[in-house]
Design an enzyme around this catalytic site. Structure first.
Site, PDB file in Angstrom:
ATOM      1  N   HIS A   1       0.796  -1.141  -0.021  1.00 11.90           N
ATOM      2  CA  HIS A   1       0.008  -0.108   0.037  1.00 11.90           C
ATOM      3  C   HIS A   1       0.762   1.157  -0.107  1.00 11.90           C
ATOM      4  O   HIS A   1       0.602   2.084  -0.683  1.00 11.90           O
ATOM      5  CB  HIS A   1      -0.802   0.066   1.427  1.00 11.90           C
ATOM      6  CG  HIS A   1      -2.076  -1.174   1.357  1.00 11.90           C
ATOM      7  ND1 HIS A   1      -2.207  -1.899   2.492  1.00 11.90           N
ATOM      8  CD2 HIS A   1      -2.934  -1.455   0.596  1.00 11.90           C
ATOM      9  CE1 HIS A   1      -3.007  -2.696   2.228  1.00 11.90           C
ATOM     10  NE2 HIS A   1      -3.668  -2.433   1.243  1.00 11.90           N
TER      11      HIS A   1
ATOM     12  N   ARG B   1      -2.700  -6.094  -8.455  1.00 14.22           N
ATOM     13  CA  ARG B   1      -1.390  -7.283  -8.265  1.00 14.22           C
ATOM     14  C   ARG B   1      -1.602  -8.234  -9.457  1.00 14.22           C
ATOM     15  O   ARG B   1      -1.371  -7.989 -10.519  1.00 14.22           O
ATOM     16  CB  ARG B   1      -1.702  -8.027  -6.705  1.00 14.22           C
ATOM     17  CG  ARG B   1      -1.253  -7.019  -5.563  1.00 14.22           C
ATOM     18  CD  ARG B   1      -1.599  -7.508  -4.302  1.00 14.22           C
ATOM     19  NE  ARG B   1      -2.977  -7.946  -4.437  1.00 14.22           N
ATOM     20  CZ  ARG B   1      -3.860  -8.103  -3.382  1.00 14.22           C
ATOM     21  NH1 ARG B   1      -3.448  -8.221  -2.007  1.00 14.22           N
ATOM     22  NH2 ARG B   1      -5.072  -8.325  -3.518  1.00 14.22           N
TER      23      ARG B   1
ATOM     24  N   LYS C   1     -16.093  -6.962   5.112  1.00 15.97           N
ATOM     25  CA  LYS C   1     -15.574  -7.991   6.067  1.00 15.97           C
ATOM     26  C   LYS C   1     -15.265  -7.524   7.314  1.00 15.97           C
ATOM     27  O   LYS C   1     -14.681  -6.265   7.349  1.00 15.97           O
ATOM     28  CB  LYS C   1     -14.529  -8.697   5.353  1.00 15.97           C
ATOM     29  CG  LYS C   1     -13.711  -7.809   4.077  1.00 15.97           C
ATOM     30  CD  LYS C   1     -12.532  -8.413   3.389  1.00 15.97           C
ATOM     31  CE  LYS C   1     -12.218  -7.388   2.467  1.00 15.97           C
ATOM     32  NZ  LYS C   1     -10.866  -7.294   1.969  1.00 15.97           N
TER      33      LYS C   1
ATOM     34  N   SER D   1      -3.205  -7.816   2.904  1.00 13.33           N
ATOM     35  CA  SER D   1      -3.284  -7.568   4.292  1.00 13.33           C
ATOM     36  C   SER D   1      -3.952  -8.979   5.077  1.00 13.33           C
ATOM     37  O   SER D   1      -3.174  -9.346   6.237  1.00 13.33           O
ATOM     38  CB  SER D   1      -4.364  -6.421   4.694  1.00 13.33           C
ATOM     39  OG  SER D   1      -4.079  -5.398   4.280  1.00 13.33           O
TER      40      SER D   1
HETATM   41  O1  PNS Z   1      -9.004  -2.672   0.579  1.00 10.25           O
HETATM   42  P1  PNS Z   1     -10.361  -3.216  -0.210  1.00 10.25           P
HETATM   43  O2  PNS Z   1     -11.223  -3.934   0.753  1.00 10.25           O
HETATM   44  O3  PNS Z   1     -10.070  -4.029  -1.330  1.00 10.25           O
HETATM   45  O4  PNS Z   1     -11.272  -1.968  -0.457  1.00 10.25           O
HETATM   46  C1  PNS Z   1     -12.411  -1.908  -0.948  1.00 10.25           C
HETATM   47  C2  PNS Z   1     -13.213  -0.744  -0.946  1.00 10.25           C
HETATM   48  C3  PNS Z   1     -13.463  -0.061   0.208  1.00 10.25           C
HETATM   49  C4  PNS Z   1     -12.606   0.158  -2.117  1.00 10.25           C
HETATM   50  C5  PNS Z   1     -14.784  -1.111  -1.447  1.00 10.25           C
HETATM   51  O5  PNS Z   1     -15.393  -1.884  -0.607  1.00 10.25           O
HETATM   52  C6  PNS Z   1     -15.544   0.322  -1.503  1.00 10.25           C
HETATM   53  O6  PNS Z   1     -15.188   1.323  -2.233  1.00 10.25           O
HETATM   54  N1  PNS Z   1     -16.550   0.391  -0.589  1.00 10.25           N
HETATM   55  C7  PNS Z   1     -17.516   1.631  -0.212  1.00 10.25           C
HETATM   56  C8  PNS Z   1     -18.896   1.178  -0.649  1.00 10.25           C
HETATM   57  C9  PNS Z   1     -19.102   1.573  -2.235  1.00 10.25           C
HETATM   58  O7  PNS Z   1     -18.969   2.619  -2.680  1.00 10.25           O
HETATM   59  N2  PNS Z   1     -19.549   0.414  -2.846  1.00 10.25           N
HETATM   60  C10 PNS Z   1     -19.549   0.300  -4.534  1.00 10.25           C
HETATM   61  C11 PNS Z   1     -18.237   0.192  -5.118  1.00 10.25           C
HETATM   62  S1  PNS Z   1     -18.642  -1.050  -6.472  1.00 10.25           S
END
Ligand code: PNS
Length: 158
Positions: free
Chosen positions: A17, A90, A41, A128
């Site tokens: 990150h 990745r 999660k 992570s």
């Molecule tokens: O590190 P991660 O868990 O892959 O991040 C995922 C994240 C936080 C980017 C994603 O879950 C997110 O944007 N959540 C906010 C809710 C949202 O906007 N959902 C619609 C996106 S398709």
């Protein structure tokens, strides 16, 4: 002023990150590193801990700022007047999920593009979840996470 949002769970932040934030801040004038407060999660570290670790890990990156958000990512990005959402990519295994997210976000907010930065090969396998798994099972995650995360994992007795 070109602004980007780099969102994620950061549970916890890894060196992968940090590498993405460093590289994004060479392209953008300001990068909001945005921690989702309530990830889908269950998070191992609470939002305050994730925020503290992230702030410490990217302290050296002048153009980056840590914040947290709730709700839709595109709403947060709009409030921040962001031009782009940055995500690290990745392996091929990331593609489906990222593709779906990028296109959904684009549909909801066509003026904000998602930009992908290829993760450095040194961190291409790193996540992570893997870090937590190794730490829980007593392995060393030294070199994979910032020092502040190492300390935190040790303190938790993992
Ligand atoms: O590190 P991660 O868990 O892959 O991040 C995922 C994240 C936080 C980017 C994603 O879950 C997110 O944007 N959540 C906010 C809710 C949202 O906007 N959902 C619609 C996106 S398709």
């Amino acid at each position: 002023m070109k602004i980007a949002v780099y969102p994620g769970s950061f549970d916890p932040v890894t060196n992968g990150h940090v590498d993405i934030v460093e590289r994004a801040s060479k392209i953008f004038d300001l990068v909001y590193v945005a921690i989702i407060a309530n990830p889908e999660k269950d998070a191992y570290f609470d939002i305050k801990e994730r925020e503290e670790m992230l702030k410490s890990a990217i302290r050296h990156i002048r153009k980056a700022k840590v914040e947290s958000f709730d709700g839709l990512l595109v709403d947060y990005a709009e409030r921040k007047k962001a031009h782009a959402i940055v995500r690290g990519l990745r392996a091929v295994s990331d593609f489906d999920y990222e593709f779906q997210m990028a296109l959904t976000n684009l549909r909801m907010c066509p003026k904000i593009e998602t930009i992908f930065i290829m993760t450095d090969y040194k961190y291409s396998y790193l996540s992570s979840s893997l870090v937590k798994q190794i730490a829980f099972l007593g392995g060393s995650v030294s070199g994979l996470v910032p020092r502040v995360v190492l300390k935190k994992l040790r303190k938790r007795g993992t």
